[in-house]
Scaffold this motif. Sequence first.
Motif, PDB file in Angstrom:
ATOM      1  N   GLN A 153      47.330  34.267  46.988  1.00 33.75           N
ATOM      2  CA  GLN A 153      46.139  35.013  46.590  1.00 33.75           C
ATOM      3  C   GLN A 153      45.534  35.752  47.776  1.00 33.75           C
ATOM      4  OE1 GLN A 153      43.167  32.621  44.692  1.00 33.75           O
ATOM      5  NE2 GLN A 153      41.713  34.303  44.461  1.00 33.75           N
ATOM      6  N   THR A 162      37.877  40.222  30.293  1.00 35.87           N
ATOM      7  CA  THR A 162      39.076  40.065  31.119  1.00 35.87           C
ATOM      8  C   THR A 162      39.887  41.350  31.275  1.00 35.87           C
ATOM      9  OG1 THR A 162      40.298  39.318  29.173  1.00 35.87           O
ATOM     10  CG2 THR A 162      39.280  37.618  30.552  1.00 35.87           C
ATOM     11  N   GLN A 203      33.219  34.384  38.637  1.00 35.54           N
ATOM     12  CA  GLN A 203      34.326  34.248  39.581  1.00 35.54           C
ATOM     13  C   GLN A 203      35.625  33.894  38.877  1.00 35.54           C
ATOM     14  OE1 GLN A 203      33.364  31.893  42.997  1.00 35.54           O
ATOM     15  NE2 GLN A 203      35.485  31.590  43.600  1.00 35.54           N
ATOM     16  N   ARG A 204      35.527  33.169  37.753  1.00 37.37           N
ATOM     17  CA  ARG A 204      36.714  32.740  37.018  1.00 37.37           C
ATOM     18  C   ARG A 204      36.706  33.349  35.627  1.00 37.37           C
ATOM     19  NH1 ARG A 204      37.003  26.422  36.993  1.00 37.37           N
ATOM     20  NH2 ARG A 204      39.029  26.942  36.082  1.00 37.37           N
ATOM     21  N   ARG A 205      37.928  33.497  35.079  1.00 38.37           N
ATOM     22  CA  ARG A 205      38.126  34.005  33.717  1.00 38.37           C
ATOM     23  C   ARG A 205      37.405  35.334  33.503  1.00 38.37           C
ATOM     24  NH1 ARG A 205      37.595  28.511  33.087  1.00 38.37           N
ATOM     25  NH2 ARG A 205      35.373  28.672  32.628  1.00 38.37           N
ATOM     26  N   SER A 206      37.601  36.238  34.442  1.00 39.90           N
ATOM     27  CA  SER A 206      36.976  37.552  34.333  1.00 39.90           C
ATOM     28  C   SER A 206      37.836  38.580  35.050  1.00 39.90           C
ATOM     29  CB  SER A 206      35.570  37.522  34.938  1.00 39.90           C
ATOM     30  OG  SER A 206      35.000  38.822  34.964  1.00 39.90           O
ATOM     31  N   LYS A 265      29.991  38.769  42.406  1.00 42.51           N
ATOM     32  CA  LYS A 265      30.697  37.672  41.752  1.00 42.51           C
ATOM     33  C   LYS A 265      29.794  36.443  41.749  1.00 42.51           C
ATOM     34  CE  LYS A 265      35.685  38.284  41.796  1.00 42.51           C
ATOM     35  NZ  LYS A 265      36.978  37.735  42.258  1.00 42.51           N
TER      36      LYS A 265
END
Length: 318
Positions: A66, A176, A200-203, A225
């Motif tokens: 990442q 998303t 921060q997640r699932r976006s 974020k």
Amino acid sequence: MAGNDKRRGGMRKSNKKGMVVGSGGQRRRGLRGKGPTPKAEDRVSHPAKRRADARAKAEQQRAKRQAAAESQPELVCGRNPVVECIRAGVPASGLFVAQGIDIDDRVTEAVREAKSRGISVVDVPRVELDRMTNNAMHQGLALQVPQFKYAHPEDVLQAARDSGLPPLIVALDGVTDPRNLGAVIRSAAAFGAHGVIVPQRRSAGITAVAWRTSAGTAAKLPVAKAVNLTRTLKDLKSEGLMVIGLDADSDVTSDELELATGPLVVVVGSEGRGLSRLVRETCDQTVSIPMAAGVESLNASVAAGVVLSEVARRRRIR
């Protein structure tokens, strides 16, 4: 004499069982407790320990991949998006122009502005540009931009306060698709929002696709974020902002949005599931968009544009 040594630790030869001189109190130590049994993950040879080590190694490798991906530049493709990004001052590092393309005003402006801003202009064969952009619709132009640097939610709120106007912030919950994110950012900038907050997640994040859809406005509008969107919304509420969520099942329509003229956060959910339960419970009010019968819902970016347009209209006439 052998066998009669009285030194501490000396051994006496004997056929008798039991403790002998110099045993060091092994029996007493054997009676002591050894403490609680370690967890399976802490035992060196236990299968659970090996599995935990494997998970930790996989997580480290994922983090490295990442980090490597985040350090790679992105390519914004298409004549209009490239021109808009250059106009917006996006910190680009290179402009790639396909050889033999038809020159129009957009190509001329892109090349001229790129050179004036110190952006290197590189002529490449069209097949090479196809490869670089994964056969995207580049129209002969591609702009290399660095990875997007996100702001902090507090920075977005501070930017709103510095404007001297009632804060208007857009938050996305579960969106998303980077095209939707880019379109929401463009609508937010068009209707006077001071920033956009994404989880921060699932976006979706600001990728080249989002850059392209936003037409460069992501460089003008802070995008933050949030580690936890629900907690961030609560923090904004504690700062005096009201939170409204777009919900197709709400009895209150955007035409009745009395909160529009005050400090406001507009939360947009995904097309499929809409707002998550915790985010919906955090909202002070949910609103729907009046539509003709037989239409289920609007695209997330379109819905955001409709509501933000209504907010901007009410703020103009207040």
